[in-house]
Motif scaffolding. Structure first.
Motif, PDB file in Angstrom:
ATOM      1  N   MET A   1    -131.157 -63.693   7.426  1.00 50.74           N
ATOM      2  CA  MET A   1    -131.354 -65.120   7.181  1.00 50.74           C
ATOM      3  C   MET A   1    -132.265 -65.307   5.975  1.00 50.74           C
ATOM      4  N   ARG A   2    -131.964 -66.333   5.162  1.00 48.26           N
ATOM      5  CA  ARG A   2    -132.801 -66.652   4.016  1.00 48.26           C
ATOM      6  C   ARG A   2    -133.584 -67.933   4.295  1.00 48.26           C
ATOM      7  N   PHE A   3    -134.627 -68.136   3.470  1.00 50.26           N
ATOM      8  CA  PHE A   3    -135.581 -69.206   3.754  1.00 50.26           C
ATOM      9  C   PHE A   3    -135.873 -70.009   2.494  1.00 50.26           C
ATOM     10  N   SER A   4    -135.835 -71.329   2.648  1.00 48.78           N
ATOM     11  CA  SER A   4    -136.012 -72.221   1.498  1.00 48.78           C
ATOM     12  C   SER A   4    -137.088 -73.258   1.782  1.00 48.78           C
ATOM     13  N   VAL A   5    -137.541 -73.873   0.694  1.00 53.12           N
ATOM     14  CA  VAL A   5    -138.506 -74.962   0.733  1.00 53.12           C
ATOM     15  C   VAL A   5    -137.794 -76.234   0.294  1.00 53.12           C
ATOM     16  N   ASN A   6    -137.993 -77.319   1.023  1.00 53.40           N
ATOM     17  CA  ASN A   6    -137.287 -78.576   0.799  1.00 53.40           C
ATOM     18  C   ASN A   6    -138.253 -79.620   0.248  1.00 53.40           C
ATOM     19  N   LEU A   7    -137.896 -80.233  -0.907  1.00 54.81           N
ATOM     20  CA  LEU A   7    -138.747 -81.241  -1.529  1.00 54.81           C
ATOM     21  C   LEU A   7    -137.963 -82.505  -1.821  1.00 54.81           C
ATOM     22  N   PRO A   8    -138.514 -83.681  -1.516  1.00 55.83           N
ATOM     23  CA  PRO A   8    -137.931 -84.915  -2.043  1.00 55.83           C
ATOM     24  C   PRO A   8    -138.219 -85.018  -3.529  1.00 55.83           C
ATOM     25  N   ASN A   9    -137.434 -85.810  -4.243  1.00 56.93           N
ATOM     26  CA  ASN A   9    -137.670 -85.964  -5.686  1.00 56.93           C
ATOM     27  C   ASN A   9    -138.474 -87.227  -5.986  1.00 56.93           C
ATOM     28  N   PHE A  10    -139.380 -87.570  -5.073  1.00 55.44           N
ATOM     29  CA  PHE A  10    -140.242 -88.727  -5.293  1.00 55.44           C
ATOM     30  C   PHE A  10    -141.653 -88.402  -4.821  1.00 55.44           C
ATOM     31  N   GLY A  11    -142.562 -89.359  -5.009  1.00 50.82           N
ATOM     32  CA  GLY A  11    -143.949 -89.125  -4.654  1.00 50.82           C
ATOM     33  C   GLY A  11    -144.566 -88.067  -5.550  1.00 50.82           C
ATOM     34  N   ASP A  12    -145.375 -87.183  -4.989  1.00 48.81           N
ATOM     35  CA  ASP A  12    -146.005 -86.126  -5.772  1.00 48.81           C
ATOM     36  C   ASP A  12    -144.979 -85.248  -6.481  1.00 48.81           C
ATOM     37  N   PHE A  13    -143.779 -85.128  -5.901  1.00 46.69           N
ATOM     38  CA  PHE A  13    -142.777 -84.206  -6.440  1.00 46.69           C
ATOM     39  C   PHE A  13    -141.870 -84.853  -7.488  1.00 46.69           C
ATOM     40  N   SER A  14    -142.233 -86.042  -7.950  1.00 47.40           N
ATOM     41  CA  SER A  14    -141.515 -86.647  -9.069  1.00 47.40           C
ATOM     42  C   SER A  14    -141.942 -86.025 -10.398  1.00 47.40           C
ATOM     43  N   ASP A  15    -143.032 -85.275 -10.407  1.00 44.57           N
ATOM     44  CA  ASP A  15    -143.583 -84.659 -11.615  1.00 44.57           C
ATOM     45  C   ASP A  15    -143.042 -83.236 -11.758  1.00 44.57           C
ATOM     46  N   PRO A  16    -142.316 -82.921 -12.836  1.00 47.01           N
ATOM     47  CA  PRO A  16    -141.782 -81.563 -13.005  1.00 47.01           C
ATOM     48  C   PRO A  16    -142.859 -80.482 -12.991  1.00 47.01           C
ATOM     49  N   ARG A  17    -144.050 -80.782 -13.467  1.00 49.20           N
ATOM     50  CA  ARG A  17    -145.121 -79.787 -13.457  1.00 49.20           C
ATOM     51  C   ARG A  17    -145.547 -79.455 -12.034  1.00 49.20           C
ATOM     52  N   THR A  18    -145.534 -80.446 -11.159  1.00 51.26           N
ATOM     53  CA  THR A  18    -145.863 -80.196  -9.755  1.00 51.26           C
ATOM     54  C   THR A  18    -144.786 -79.352  -9.097  1.00 51.26           C
ATOM     55  N   VAL A  19    -143.538 -79.660  -9.377  1.00 48.30           N
ATOM     56  CA  VAL A  19    -142.438 -78.884  -8.795  1.00 48.30           C
ATOM     57  C   VAL A  19    -142.469 -77.451  -9.313  1.00 48.30           C
ATOM     58  N   ALA A  20    -142.802 -77.251 -10.584  1.00 47.91           N
ATOM     59  CA  ALA A  20    -142.935 -75.899 -11.115  1.00 47.91           C
ATOM     60  C   ALA A  20    -144.039 -75.131 -10.389  1.00 47.91           C
ATOM     61  N   ARG A  21    -145.138 -75.809 -10.114  1.00 52.51           N
ATOM     62  CA  ARG A  21    -146.241 -75.173  -9.371  1.00 52.51           C
ATOM     63  C   ARG A  21    -145.783 -74.774  -7.980  1.00 52.51           C
TER      64      ARG A  21
END
Length: 290
Positions: A1-21
């Motif tokens: 089994m593989r494992f992933s992280v799920n993020l909405p594309n709004f709020g804190d995660f609207s910033d590409p630099r945050t998503v890169a982190r």
């Protein structure tokens, strides 16, 4: 089994630099994938005042910061996009990432907010037709061969989009839908994977094992032989034994990915700090007891 992280594309995660982190932290901690939502406004009342980021820009930032993580939209409403533009975005990211893109597609929603707000059709039958026709076009565009098409919703006159996708014959396509609705599952069976939500398990709540087993059985009935991914998810407990009690039976029922998700109704859904803290703990598999 593989494992992933799920993020909405709004709020804190609207910033590409945050998503890169987040992507860097996930890769270092041993996660296998980063799944990002594809919404313009989502629920306008609930998300009023929230900033949104374009998912392809967010995943591009993640691609540049990582080397191994699979990059996925969960899910892109094909009917809300022009297939030719979407084909270029996916192929460009696939090349940039060295073939790490998985294309998650679906009907999209909330329909009135995401489509009706912009004067787009809101008839689910029309959206489903555009989804199916659009997926067929994407498959042909990614081949790098000439495309001619005269369909109900799209027309293409002798177009070749180059370069072709880095992955051959194309990036994997996963299709989302709500179980027990059968039509989205039959659609998914024609492609490479299914990303179901469940009527009795809201986003962030692990589905019932019997539901997953029934879904997997149904998809197999409508699918030819070949690899096929089944993505389920929720909030996993920090305790290894409790996590194993939830996830191991889902794997035995046919799930191949566990997607770590925050509760959609919770306060932490789009906040960096709690999500990053969970990511740094590592995927549940690393915490299962021997």
């Amino acid at each position: 089994m593989r494992f992933s992280v799920n993020l909405p594309n709004f709020g804190d995660f609207s910033d590409p630099r945050t998503v890169a982190r987040v992507a860097v932290a996930a890769e270092q901690a041993g996660w296998d994938g980063l799944f990002v939502w594809d919404h313009v406004v989502h629920d306008k009342r609930q998300r009023a005042g929230k900033p949104f980021g374009d998912p392809w820009m967010l995943l591009t930032a993640a691609a540049l910061a990582t080397t191994r993580l699979r990059l996925v939209t969960l899910v892109t409403p094909v009917a809300r996009r022009r297939p030719e533009q979407l084909a270029r975005q996916v192929a460009t990211l696939d090349a940039l990432s060295g073939g790490r893109v998985i294309f998650g597609a679906g009907l999209g929603g909330p329909i009135e907010d995401e489509f009706g707000s912009f004067g787009e059709p809101t008839d689910p039958v029309v959206l489903a037709e555009k989804l199916d026709e659009g997926l067929d076009l994407l498959n042909r565009y990614w081949s790098g061969e000439a495309v001619n098409h005269e369909g109900k919703h799209y027309r293409v006159d002798d177009v070749t989009l180059l370069p072709a996708s880095a992955q051959r014959p194309r990036p994997p396509v996963w299709v989302g839908g709500i179980w027990p609705n059968r039509r989205p599952m039959r659609r998914a069976a024609r492609w490479d994977g299914v990303v179901p939500l469940f009527t009795n398990a809201r986003h962030g709540v692990p589905p019932a094992v019997d539901d997953v087993r029934e879904l997997v059985s149904y998809v197999r009935e409508h699918r030819e032989e070949g690899p096929f991914e089944v993505v389920v998810g929720g909030v996993s407990p920090g305790d290894p034994e409790r996590a194993a009690e939830i996830i191991a039976p889902l794997a035995q029922a046919g799930a191949t990915w566990w997607d770590e998700r925050q509760l959609q109704a919770g306060d932490d859904l789009d906040r960096l700090e709690p999500v990053l803290r969970r990511i740094e703990q590592g995927p549940p598999a690393q915490r299962f007891p021997e």
